[in-house]
Write an enzyme that holds these catalytic residues in place. Structure first.
Site, PDB file in Angstrom:
ATOM      1  CD  GLU A  59     -11.456  29.903   3.007  1.00  0.00           C
ATOM      2  OE1 GLU A  59     -12.553  29.435   3.361  1.00  0.00           O
ATOM      3  OE2 GLU A  59     -10.518  30.107   3.804  1.00  0.00           O
ATOM      4  CD  GLU A  70      -9.573  34.041   5.680  1.00  0.00           C
ATOM      5  OE1 GLU A  70     -10.123  34.621   4.728  1.00  0.00           O
ATOM      6  OE2 GLU A  70     -10.113  33.132   6.329  1.00  0.00           O
TER       7      GLU A  70
END
Length: 846
Positions: free
Chosen positions: A338, A445
């Site tokens: 991220e 994810e």
């Protein structure tokens, strides 16, 4: 991890009475237990105390981000269903007084075929992965409501599937370690065995992440540019059980599936000394603390081509080698988890430019030289910005494209609205696939937050989470993704440990305090869990108040509870895909259209839309076009302000009203829903008598254009359709093309607005008489299909068809296959007719 949070009450002192002794679990196979745990011998309990009643507790969930605190109210017990404003003239009775709400899964063969139908349903949660034989039933004389078509003659074939799995976080390993030996053995079978999910992929955090009890790394000596002090034994990951769990999982997978475990490694943060201090107070302070948080837009000290960036690349390669020395070989690396989020937990922010510079200068060359077999998957963040990032990184002129093997994606909504997770970005995957010929696209994810379904105690919410999982998996794979790796595989009862209290859900919950033989005073949370659910979120762990028999009725068998394990609905829904769509499978074209009343699946009682209260009428939801199904997800009202308005209710029972935006979302590439304010579009309905009319039954509709009167951009004057890239992948362009704004001269600017039914229809696609309708999100009834890998030397392939019904109404459908058994000249074969109850998933093996 871009996600978020739930409680604690001890079960009664008569806990032992809830663990009724019965046939030894070791004498029953996992598949027998998972498919038949609702029955079986039970001895009478010596304790007559009844389990506590279900409480109507209000559990407040606080979801924390850098910018805001979001409070979500979850109600235990019977959920308070607020009244929702509905168009009574358009929407049928959602109260459940309908025969289709009570139907079971039935199956009737229309032609000689070898078919297995596997189903899991909310109305029978205690009987997941149930197998129904297709035979001669009453369905043979009933007209189906939907026709599902799998077209094996269509040239579209998706990129080969890589597999499915979950993350080997420290939280997963620690919770695994709390279980008794029998519990650990069963969890390995549940996740990696032939009778379980058959996971063949996994993700490894490099250094700590938020799902660790505290921050750690393997070289915390400031300015150790030669990594002299690097812990090549990766002692922390050995002691925590992470490496042992990975090796055990690989052994089970190899033994029972004859497959190798593919592992993706991702860093959350470098050691603090490699990072720029992100506030002045940290100057001169021991930099271990700065593993959490990140300077934005770039975290690496002195920039992405500095000596700190160089040693960070060297650190990652050294980590991979250290793991290999422990018998754990990593298949792929992502540069950063991220990178766009300077999270309050371990983080290291990059822009596409700085990450690209770092890859080009150091990480790419080092990886290719030292570990050329390891793939590099860039981005590793949410779908909304994926196209913008990869368009830059794949630019040949920039020089980093040669090092990048593909894209890693997360399922979270960039808006931080957790009820939009898994709901956004599918068209962007289509675009990625179209621009990524020969490259990997992999979901790395996904999880639901806050907290666990076990703690919250509401079966409807737990089931909704399972439905969202399988929806996202179906749509990602249909758009061109090659696999799915969820976040934590096992968590404790409230969804931890997480050292920032960012507790989330997982398919398996470890409850060692409820195992047979546990001490009566055993704590209901492990010692490494520091989140106080009761104090922080004013709630109780409702799952701990459920008797084993009640949990079994809700889908988690008693024999697993006896070894400290609870399985949740998402476990079974994930398994409908992971167990049957094995590596090497390819997505093929499949469609669902109505055949019932006036070609609508959900119309009842004369053009009344049903399916339930629309739970996708939410701000931020993408607006798409799908074959008209006559459901509440395709009902629109042109209100007094000339806005296109939709109504519904979210998973939590809150009434929601939204309107179509007046601006195209630049990240998602289409229109989304917004509040019915100045941000909503004001659309004038302008008839076009020159365009052909639309006729359904006796009703004739004149063609219209929906002209935007408050447009903010030139050449965005009318509502039009943006066709999916990748030729629509497994759904075709009619399955999910986007509503957007464009020229009123565009052929797709012609619509047919039926104010009586609320449908906004288009004839822009050639569907053999069927039309597409403007849709909030996606339809209630969806399907996708795959060809499995060859099973013999003759190249025989199994066809796998998935059918998901998210509606409150049951549906009968007919399955047709074009080119069945590999015969491209066979035409359309009518395979079977089946019924799918409300909130049910089917897996059909042909």
């Amino acid at each position: 991890m871009g996600a978020f949070t739930r409680s604690a009450v001890r079960i009664p002192s008569c806990k032992s009475s809830f663990h009724k002794p019965y046939q030894s679990y070791s004498s029953i196979s996992s598949s027998e237990r998972l498919n038949g745990f609702a029955s079986g011998p039970r001895n009478a309990s010596p304790c007559t105390t009844s389990p506590p009643p279900r409480r109507n507790n209000l559990v407040r969930i606080c979801t924390v981000s850098l910018a805001a605190t979001i409070s979500v109210a979850l109600i235990g017990g019977n959920r308070l269903r607020r009244s929702v404003a509905r168009h009574n003239s358009m929407i049928g009775d959602p109260s459940g007084h309908n025969d289709t709400n009570q139907m079971d899964t039935l199956c009737f063969l229309l032609s000689p075929s070898d078919v297995t139908l596997i189903h899991s349903s909310r109305h029978k949660p205690s009987n997941p992965w149930n197998r129904t034989s297709c035979g001669s039933t009453i369905l043979g004389t009933q007209a189906p409501m939907a026709r599902l078509t799998v077209n094996l003659t269509n040239p579209y074939r998706g990129t080969p599937i890589l597999g499915f799995g979950g993350a080997f976080t420290e939280a997963t390993a620690l919770n695994f370690g709390t279980l008794p030996v029998e519990g650990r053995r069963e969890v390995l079978k549940l996740l990696f065995g032939s009778d379980g999910l058959g996971y063949n992929m996994g993700r490894i955090p490099i250094n700590s992440c938020d799902f660790s009890p505290k921050s750690y790394n393997f070289d915390n000596i400031t300015d150790d540019f030669d990594l002299i002090h690097f812990d090549h034994n990766v002692t922390h990951d050995v002691k925590s059980g992470m490496i042992g769990l990975i090796r055990d999982a690989a052994a089970v997978l190899s033994s029972e599936w004859k497959e190798n475990l593919r592992l993706v490694a991702s860093p959350w943060s470098p050691p603090g000394w490699m990072k720029q201090p992100y506030n002045k107070k940290e100057e001169g302070v021991h930099r271990m603390v700065s593993m959490t948080g990140s300077l934005y837009p770039e975290c690496l000290k002195e920039g992405p081509t500095s000596r700190y960036a160089q040693v960070w690349a060297k650190y990652l390669v050294t980590f991979l080698r250290a793991y290999a020395s422990k018998g754990v070989n990593v298949w792929a690396l992502t540069p950063q988890n991220e990178p766009e989020f300077p999270a309050p937990w371990e983080a290291c922010a990059h822009t596409r430019e700085t990450e690209g510079s770092w890859i080009k200068a150091y990480l790419g060359p080092m990886l290719r030289k030292s570990l050329p077999e390891v793939k590099l998957l860039a981005f590793d963040h949410n779908k909304d910005h994926s196209v913008r990032w990869m368009d830059y990184l794949y630019d040949h002129d920039r020089g980093m494209q040669e090092y990048i093997d593909g894209t890693a994606l997360h399922w979270y909504a960039g808006s931080m609205d957790r009820l939009l997770d898994g709901a956004q970005g599918t068209p962007n995957i289509h675009r990625l696939r179209a621009m990524s010929e020969g490259k990997i696209i992999l979901g790395t994810e996904a999880c639901h937050c806050p907290t666990t379904g076990y703690a919250g105690g509401d079966l409807n919410i737990a089931w909704s989470r399972a439905e969202r999982n399988v929806h996202a998996m179906m749509f990602d794979l249909g758009a061109g993704s090659q696999g799915w790796i969820e976040w934590n595989m096992i968590l404790d009862s409230i969804g931890g440990p997480n050292h920032l209290g960012n507790v989330c859900d997982a398919p398996i919950i470890a409850v060692p305090h409820r195992a047979r033989g546990a001490q009566s005073d055993a704590p209901n949370l492990p010692s490494f869990e520091h989140t106080s659910f009761k104090e922080k979120f004013h709630g109780v762990i409702l799952g701990d108040e459920r008797a084993p028999s009640v949990l079994a009725e809700r889908g988690s068998p008693e024999w697993l509870l006896d070894v400290g394990v609870v399985v949740q609905p998402m476990y079974y829904y994930n398994g409908h895909i992971s167990r049957h769509i094995r590596p090497g499978s390819r997505n093929v074209r499949a469609t669902a259209v109505g055949t019932g009343e006036k070609s609508r699946i959900f119309w009842r009682n004369g053009n009344k839309a049903t399916g339930g209260v629309n739970n996708l009428a939410r701000e931020g939801m993408e607006v798409t076009t799908w074959p008209c199904e006559g459901s509440t997800r395709q009902v629109w009202k042109h209100n007094d302000l000339q806005q296109l308005e939709v109504f519904g209710q979210d998973w939590l029972g809150n009434s929601i009203t939204s309107c179509l935006s007046n601006t195209v979302n630049p990240d998602l590439g289409g229109l989304t829903l917004t509040g019915c304010s100045s941000l909503a579009g004001s659309f004038q309905i302008s008839p076009d008598p020159k365009a052909p009319a639309s006729k359904i039954g006796d009703k004739v509709l004149v063609a219209v254009r929906l002209v935007l009167e408050n447009s903010l951009h030139p050449n965005q004057e009318c509502l039009i359709i943006r066709r999916l890239a990748n030729d629509g992948g497994g759904f075709g362009v009619e399955g999910g093309s986007q509503g957007t704004l464009g020229s009123c001269q565009d052929p797709s600017s012609i619509w047919y607005f039926d104010h009586a039914t609320g449908e906004i229809r288009s004839k822009v696609f050639d569907l053999g008489g069927n039309e597409v309708c403007l849709t909030t999100g996606w339809p209630y009834l969806t399907t996708t299909a795959f060809l499995g890998p060859p099973v013999d030397e003759g190249g025989t392939q199994q066809t796998i068809v998935l059918v998901l019904n998210e509606a409150d109404e049951g549906v009968t459908y007919e399955l047709d296959v074009i080119g069945y058994n590999g015969d491209v000249t066979a035409g359309r074969s009518h395979i079977l007719r089946a019924s799918i109850p409300p909130h049910t998933v089917h897996t059909l093996l042909l």
